[in-house]
Design a protein around this motif. Structure first.
Motif, short mmCIF file in Angstrom:
data_model
loop_
_atom_site.label_atom_id
_atom_site.label_comp_id
_atom_site.label_asym_id
_atom_site.label_seq_id
_atom_site.Cartn_x
_atom_site.Cartn_y
_atom_site.Cartn_z
N GLY A 572 0.89 -1.46 -0.06
CA GLY A 572 -0.37 0.14 0.55
C GLY A 572 0.72 1.46 -0.16
O GLY A 572 0.04 2.35 0.43
N ILE A 573 2.27 1.04 -1.05
CA ILE A 573 3.03 2.44 -0.91
C ILE A 573 2.97 2.92 -2.03
O ILE A 573 2.74 2.31 -2.83
CB ILE A 573 4.08 1.92 -0.29
CG1 ILE A 573 4.73 0.46 -0.67
CG2 ILE A 573 4.41 2.07 1.29
CD1 ILE A 573 5.72 0.22 -0.07
N LEU A 574 3.76 4.01 -2.55
CA LEU A 574 4.10 4.58 -3.55
C LEU A 574 5.50 4.58 -3.37
O LEU A 574 6.29 5.00 -2.64
CB LEU A 574 3.48 5.73 -3.75
CG LEU A 574 3.23 6.77 -4.52
CD1 LEU A 574 2.64 5.63 -6.09
CD2 LEU A 574 2.89 8.36 -4.60
N LEU A 575 5.76 3.43 -4.98
CA LEU A 575 7.04 3.33 -5.14
C LEU A 575 8.02 4.62 -6.00
O LEU A 575 7.16 4.83 -7.18
CB LEU A 575 7.49 1.96 -4.99
CG LEU A 575 7.12 1.38 -4.31
CD1 LEU A 575 7.30 0.25 -4.74
CD2 LEU A 575 8.47 1.78 -2.69
N GLY A 576 9.16 4.17 -6.54
CA GLY A 576 9.73 5.17 -7.78
C GLY A 576 11.04 5.04 -8.40
O GLY A 576 11.85 3.80 -7.74
N ALA A 577 10.97 4.32 -9.53
CA ALA A 577 12.17 4.38 -10.36
C ALA A 577 13.14 5.43 -11.40
O ALA A 577 12.30 5.90 -11.40
CB ALA A 577 11.92 3.02 -10.74
N VAL A 578 14.38 5.61 -10.68
CA VAL A 578 15.09 6.56 -11.63
C VAL A 578 16.15 6.64 -12.14
O VAL A 578 16.79 5.95 -11.57
CB VAL A 578 15.20 8.13 -10.57
CG1 VAL A 578 15.42 9.46 -11.22
CG2 VAL A 578 14.40 8.45 -9.30
N LYS A 579 16.00 6.80 -13.71
CA LYS A 579 17.51 6.46 -14.15
C LYS A 579 18.17 7.76 -14.79
O LYS A 579 16.89 8.41 -14.97
CB LYS A 579 16.99 6.06 -14.84
CG LYS A 579 18.58 5.21 -16.52
CD LYS A 579 18.46 4.83 -17.28
CE LYS A 579 18.20 2.80 -17.47
NZ LYS A 579 17.95 2.20 -18.24
N ALA A 580 19.28 8.42 -13.93
CA ALA A 580 19.64 9.91 -14.05
C ALA A 580 20.13 10.05 -16.01
O ALA A 580 19.99 8.70 -16.53
CB ALA A 580 20.84 10.44 -13.31
N LYS A 581 20.14 10.69 -16.01
CA LYS A 581 20.68 10.55 -17.59
C LYS A 581 21.75 10.63 -17.89
O LYS A 581 22.32 9.55 -18.70
CB LYS A 581 20.32 12.51 -18.44
CG LYS A 581 20.40 12.68 -19.64
CD LYS A 581 20.76 13.67 -20.18
CE LYS A 581 20.75 14.20 -21.71
NZ LYS A 581 20.20 15.85 -22.04
N SER A 582 23.06 10.26 -17.13
CA SER A 582 24.04 10.08 -16.94
C SER A 582 24.63 8.59 -16.49
O SER A 582 25.59 7.89 -16.81
CB SER A 582 25.24 10.61 -16.26
OG SER A 582 24.45 11.08 -15.12
N SER A 583 23.18 8.05 -16.49
CA SER A 583 23.60 6.26 -15.35
C SER A 583 22.42 5.48 -16.61
O SER A 583 22.10 5.81 -17.27
CB SER A 583 22.95 6.31 -14.09
OG SER A 583 22.82 4.74 -13.73
N THR A 584 23.27 4.64 -16.39
CA THR A 584 22.18 3.41 -17.38
C THR A 584 21.54 2.10 -16.39
O THR A 584 20.74 1.20 -16.33
CB THR A 584 23.52 2.34 -17.85
OG1 THR A 584 24.07 1.77 -16.81
CG2 THR A 584 23.96 3.17 -18.99
N GLU A 585 21.38 2.83 -15.08
CA GLU A 585 20.91 1.64 -14.04
C GLU A 585 19.88 2.67 -12.99
O GLU A 585 19.63 3.99 -12.99
CB GLU A 585 21.98 1.64 -12.56
CG GLU A 585 23.04 0.27 -12.85
CD GLU A 585 23.08 -0.44 -13.59
OE1 GLU A 585 21.75 -1.43 -13.09
OE2 GLU A 585 23.23 -0.96 -14.39
N TRP A 586 18.76 1.82 -13.12
CA TRP A 586 17.83 2.53 -11.87
C TRP A 586 18.38 2.16 -9.95
O TRP A 586 18.67 1.61 -9.94
CB TRP A 586 16.38 1.08 -11.97
CG TRP A 586 15.48 1.67 -13.88
CD1 TRP A 586 16.04 0.65 -14.63
CD2 TRP A 586 15.07 2.61 -14.83
NE1 TRP A 586 15.77 1.40 -16.19
CE2 TRP A 586 14.83 2.07 -15.87
CE3 TRP A 586 14.34 3.91 -13.73
CZ2 TRP A 586 13.89 2.83 -16.68
CZ3 TRP A 586 13.93 4.47 -14.33
CH2 TRP A 586 13.40 3.97 -16.00
#
Length: 788
Positions: A572-586
């Motif tokens: 029941g939580i809100l998650l996020g995934a982020v990939k910076a422009k300079s990165s290849t990993e989430w």
């Protein structure tokens, strides 16, 4: 997962409410769902006078259904006996929908109770219900509907007393001191499949109650022929009936009992879990195979087959019960309302307060302008042959064998022509739509529920080009599972050298999937949901999770990188995934729902969400459930806003935009964000205490003035529901299973499409040749719509 094993502020019934699992299946009304709270028990009887041997197992029973058991703490020796009973019911209970059982081996609240069972839930008014006024248990409702009405919960709950003296199946049969587990499971499964009343009895005052009458209650009759389901509730009259002679009125059950109405178990002292929900002990305890549903199982007693009487009664439950005896003339219908349609009107009403006892045979709707009448067996009624632009009102009466109620007059409505439509994709059941501008032209992303694929329609300046994104199998990261759940899309790059980013889920693994398109080819990746274990909400180190992350998602792209936000259904939580422009990993983060500090919330969040980047900040809009009632319906909630500059997980700022209070009981149901000339517009739905669990009105506010709300009830157009979509000028929403739209500045409503959909109609906005178009999936076509 089919049977949830983790919960942190999670209630699946709430999820059903906000996700539309409790969804309309016809123009009639919403499918109704209620939790099952009544159990059917089998009690330990004395030693039988005759030692019995197990019935020889019949090899290769032809299965009429698939039944799957989740065992909780069952010793290995028990599973053979449980499976034997399961196999018998699988050969006798017909259903195209798998039946899931959650079975627990443990101590009973009473030593004398050998086993207990109840359905998972009860459903009413679904397509395929023989009687829309009755509540059908999960497995039976699914069988009649031909589909799973609640894919997240089991159809049956069974508990077995681990302390009983059980026969372990190592000899010729149970002794006079042992009880047969297979017989208990066979008995309890009958309760779970529908051989169960939902009555209750007040021992002190003598009142009886049946709040949710089932087909079993409708077939149970008093000695003078009145149906148990028709008696006033609560009442002394019903209480007396529960402790007096009751018989079964189903024709198949009567025939199987030699033409005599089978006598039900109704001792003078009411027995919770036994009274009414069994065959009479004195009559049937020595009836051989037909003893299966007597309330007691004697030590040494065996029944490994349902018996012809039980099977006949179970078959009765699949048919419409006969009409009961009418008591009194019907009172007036309640909550009568006329709704706008094209050349017609939809007439909604609730049955009279005395509908149970009155046994209404028909409703009559009269056009007060023309005098034309039509009769219906239930509401709503559709009155056709009307002129667009002409004012009409209607009278409604209810009739039974004794007479007719006084009429009730509806509000006046003016039928109107819907928006003009153009077909984009002629053979597709388009759902979960979203759109964006890609390489300077509109792009529409949508699911095809017919074949489970995800598609994109691209405008090339002259016509639409349709491509399959995923869901049809293949290599390079595609899935063979059907695509289902929310879809979001964002674009990176400039001019005509852009990349299209699409986030979506599949119906089996329930992972968050990701596809990119550069105008030539697709690339695929799984973002989350395929982790090694559940990333607990208390863990500060965020990694991939094994949770169900298929419920909702929304993306945002800035010069800093790509972001996608999604609900963790398991916690029941809100998650996020982020990939910076300079990165290849989430990199993974927990956005909200984990604590009540830093302006966060511990509410159950993210059933619906939307996101955008306004040129400076990422903006998230989402709903949150704060409290529930005993029926597991949301009774309070909030609309939340989260903003941040950049990608740091610590930089979120939180705000509660709207919350329950005063006349507003629940907020949510769906949300929409749009950035326009006047700023960022947020839109959501609200309900009052009188309309829970249905929404009542639409509310919106500009985030630049977050305390200035505009609220509009869709009067004369029908109950609002998902899905919401806005272009900043006009907001589209579902009204009585159709599409309607609000002009934000004029605060006026128009009918967009008269076609109805039981699952709701999703929509999205595009600009084509400088003209705003609403895109929707209507009538197995993807279409564009424009005001006349």
């Amino acid at each position: 997962m089919r049977i949830p094993t983790r919960s942190v502020a999670i209630l699946t019934a709430i999820s059903a409410l906000f996700l539309g699992l409790v969804a309309p299946t016809s123009a009639d009304a919403l499918v109704l769902v209620r939790p099952a709270t009544h159990w059917g028990n089998v009690y330990a009887g004395p030693a039988t006078n005759i030692l019995q041997s197990p019935t020889p197992k019949v090899g290769k029973l032809e299965k009429k259904s698939k039944i799957i058991v989740k065992y909780n703490n069952f010793p290995e020796w028990t599973k053979v006996q449980v499976q034997a009973a399961v196999d018998v019911w699988a050969a006798n209970f017909e259903s195209s929908v798998p039946i899931y059982i959650d079975a627990t081996w443990g101590r009973s609240s009473s030593y004398s109770v050998l086993g207990s069972a109840r359905p998972g839930s009860y459903f009413a008014n679904f397509k395929g219900a023989p009687d829309s006024s009755l509540w059908y248990p999960s497995a039976l409702a699914n069988a009649l509907a031909g589909k799973d009405l609640d894919g997240d919960n089991p159809e049956m709950i069974i508990t077995v007393n681990s302390l009983a003296s059980w026969y372990r199946g190592t000899g010729s049969g149970p002794s006079r001191t042992e009880y047969d587990l297979q017989s208990v499971i066979l008995h309890e499964m009958a309760h779970g499949l529908g051989f169960l009343s939902t009555d209750s009895y007040d021992d002190f005052f003598g009142y009886g109650s049946i709040d949710q009458p089932t087909p079993y209650d409708a077939y149970a009759q008093t000695g003078d022929g009145r149906r148990l389901s028709d008696l006033p509730s609560p009442s002394l009259e019903l209480g007396e009936a529960l402790t007096s002679k009751l018989v079964w009125s189903g024709p198949l059950g009567i025939a199987a009992n030699g033409g005599v109405k089978p006598l039900l178990y109704t001792p003078k002292k009411y027995e919770d879990g036994s009274s009414v929900s069994h065959l009479d002990e004195a009559t049937f305890s020595n009836a051989g195979k037909d003893a299966a549903m007597s309330p007691n199982l004697d030590a040494g007693e065996i029944f490994h087959e349902p018996g012809p009487l039980l099977l006949a009664m179970m078959q009765d439950l699949r048919n419409k019960p006969p009409v009961g005896i009418a008591v009194g003339i019907p009172q007036q219908v309640r909550n009568a309302q006329a709704l706008v349609s094209e050349g017609s009107a939809i007439i909604r009403f609730d049955p009279p307060a005395n509908a149970r006892a009155a046994q209404i045979t028909s409703y009559t709707v009269k056009n007060t302008k023309t005098g034309a009448e039509k009769s219906f067996t239930s509401g709503p009624a559709v009155m056709t042959g009307l002129k667009n632009g002409t004012l009409y009102s209607f009278e409604i009466t209810a009739s039974n064998s004794l007479g007719t109620s006084d009429p009730v007059t509806t509000n006046s409505i003016t039928p109107q022509e819907p928006w003009k439509k153009t077909v984009i994709d002629p053979k597709v059941d388009a759902r979960n739509l979203t759109s964006t501008t890609f390489n300077a032209n509109p792009a529409i992303i949508y699911q095809d529920a017919i074949n489970g694929s995800l598609k994109v329609a691209l405008w090339n300046g002259k016509l639409w080009s349709k491509l399959t994104v995923d869901g049809r199998g293949g290599s390079a990261g595609r899935t063979r599972n059907p695509i289902a759940g929310d879809v979001s899309a964002c674009v990176s790059g400039f001019g005509k050298a852009q990349t299209l980013h699409i986030f979506y889920s599949d119906s089996v693994d329930k992972d968050l999937r990701y596809a990119t398109y550069d105008g030539k080819s697709f690339k695929y990746e799984i973002i989350d949901g395929n982790g090694a274990a559940v990333n607990n909400y208390e863990d500060p180190i965020r990694v991939r999770t094994a949770s169900d992350v298929s419920v909702s998602n929304a993306c945002s792209i800035s010069s800093a990188g790509t972001q996608v936000f999604y609900r963790d259904e398991s916690q029941g939580i809100l998650l996020g995934a982020v990939k910076a422009k300079s990165s290849t990993e989430w990199k993974y983060e927990l956005v909200d729902g984990d604590r009540k500090t830093d302006d966060r919330t511990t509410g159950d969040v993210g059933f619906h969400l939307d996101a955008l980047f306004d040129g400076k900040e990422t903006v998230l809009l989402y709903d949150s459930i704060l409290t529930i009632n005993t029926r597991k319906e949301a009774t309070s909630g909030a609309i939340r806003v989260a903003k941040r500059i950049g990608l740091a997980a610590s930089s979120w700022r939180y705000q509660t935009l709207d919350t329950s209070g005063n006349a507003i009981s629940v907020v949510g149901y769906d949300v929409a964000l749009h950035k326009g000339a006047r700023g960022i517009l947020a839109t959501w739905l609200t309900s009052s205490i009188l309309t829970i669990p249905k929404a009542e009105q639409i509310r919106w506010a500009y985030l630049g003035a977050p305390t200035v709300f505009t609220t509009l009830p869709p009067t004369n157009y029908g109950t609002p529901s998902k899905f919401l979509s806005s272009d900043g000028t006009t907001t589209a929403f579902n009204c009585q299973e159709r599409l309607c739209a609000i002009d934000i500045s004029k605060k006026t409503i128009s009918l967009v499409s008269k076609e109805q959909s039981s699952d709701g109609i999703d929509s999205t906005w595009i600009v084509l040749n400088k003209v705003r178009n609403l895109i929707a999936g209507v009538g197995n076509q993807l279409i564009s719509l424009r005001p006349l």
